[in-house]
Design a protein around this motif. Structure first.
Motif, mmCIF file in Angstrom:
data_model
loop_
_atom_site.group_PDB
_atom_site.id
_atom_site.type_symbol
_atom_site.label_atom_id
_atom_site.label_comp_id
_atom_site.label_asym_id
_atom_site.label_seq_id
_atom_site.Cartn_x
_atom_site.Cartn_y
_atom_site.Cartn_z
ATOM 1 N N CYS A 107 48.087 35.315 39.344
ATOM 2 C CA CYS A 107 48.761 34.877 40.570
ATOM 3 C C CYS A 107 47.747 34.681 41.692
ATOM 4 O O CYS A 107 47.778 33.681 42.412
ATOM 5 N N ARG A 108 46.832 35.611 41.831
ATOM 6 C CA ARG A 108 45.856 35.578 42.919
ATOM 7 C C ARG A 108 44.765 34.533 42.724
ATOM 8 O O ARG A 108 44.192 34.049 43.693
ATOM 9 N N GLU A 109 44.444 34.209 41.476
ATOM 10 C CA GLU A 109 43.391 33.235 41.208
ATOM 11 C C GLU A 109 43.852 31.807 41.400
ATOM 12 O O GLU A 109 43.087 30.877 41.206
ATOM 13 N N GLU A 148 54.026 38.034 42.567
ATOM 14 C CA GLU A 148 52.990 38.944 43.048
ATOM 15 C C GLU A 148 53.594 40.214 43.651
ATOM 16 O O GLU A 148 53.113 41.317 43.393
ATOM 17 N N LEU A 158 48.900 39.796 37.841
ATOM 18 C CA LEU A 158 48.580 39.857 39.262
ATOM 19 C C LEU A 158 47.325 39.039 39.540
ATOM 20 O O LEU A 158 47.270 38.255 40.490
ATOM 21 N N GLN A 159 46.317 39.177 38.693
ATOM 22 C CA GLN A 159 45.076 38.407 38.817
ATOM 23 C C GLN A 159 45.350 36.910 38.682
ATOM 24 O O GLN A 159 44.826 36.108 39.459
ATOM 25 N N ARG A 208 48.403 28.233 39.727
ATOM 26 C CA ARG A 208 49.663 27.774 40.302
ATOM 27 C C ARG A 208 50.312 26.720 39.405
ATOM 28 O O ARG A 208 49.639 25.974 38.705
#
Length: 167
Positions: free
Chosen positions: A147-149, A124, A144-145, A152
């Protein structure tokens, strides 16, 4: 076929053109590419490494001039190919100065490496660096999205592949 499925993958990546490794390899004398990741596409189970053409390599010889030297770019070194071009670089839909493209490519490559390894905080950070350089870079925004959502890694099944499930 794979080409039409890669064409559909342009939408989530925010790209204009994506190609498979075989096309990247075949066109490496004419174009520099950025590796954007490994994906699966709807209807296929195999993993495909995908690349975005960044620019046409300047100074290509004409078909009549077989004595000219051409630097061959392999998919492994495609991201660094821009270093040899002193001109502005066409990034599919806009002109970017060499320094901007190199900064973006470096941060994306680093972010992708961390993403594939499952190190989401480092991924990120690298993607955020790229977003600071070019705010509307589609591949950077997609990763990036992800990673943020919370996409994992699983404990034993994480492979870093981006899976597209819908056409």
């Amino acid at each position: 076929n794979l080409a039409s499925r890669l064409e559909a993958a342009n939408k989530p990546f925010g790209t204009v053109v994506l190609v498979a490794e075989s096309t990247c390899t075949a066109a490496q004398v004419a174009y520099a590419f950025r590796g954007v990741g490994s994906i699966t596409v709807p209807g296929k189970s195999s993993v495909v490494a995908v690349y975005e053409p960044l620019y046409r390599i300047s100074g290509l010889p004409s078909p009549q001039d077989s004595s000219s030297q051409i630097s061959v770019i392999s998919p492994e070194t495609a991201d660094m190919a821009a270093e040899s071009d002193e001109e502005n670089i066409l990034n599919a839909w806009r002109m970017l100065p060499k320094s901007v493209l190199m900064g973006l490519t470096k941060s994306y490559r680093e972010g992708l490496r961390h993403y594939v390894a499952g190190d989401f905080p480092k991924a990120e950070r690298a993607f955020l660096e790229g977003a600071d350089i070019v705010t509307d870079d589609g591949p950077t925004q997609l990763l990036l999205q992800l990673c943020r959502e919370g996409k994992r890694p699983g404990t034993s099944t994480w492979d870093g592949v981006i899976r597209f499930e819908h056409k």
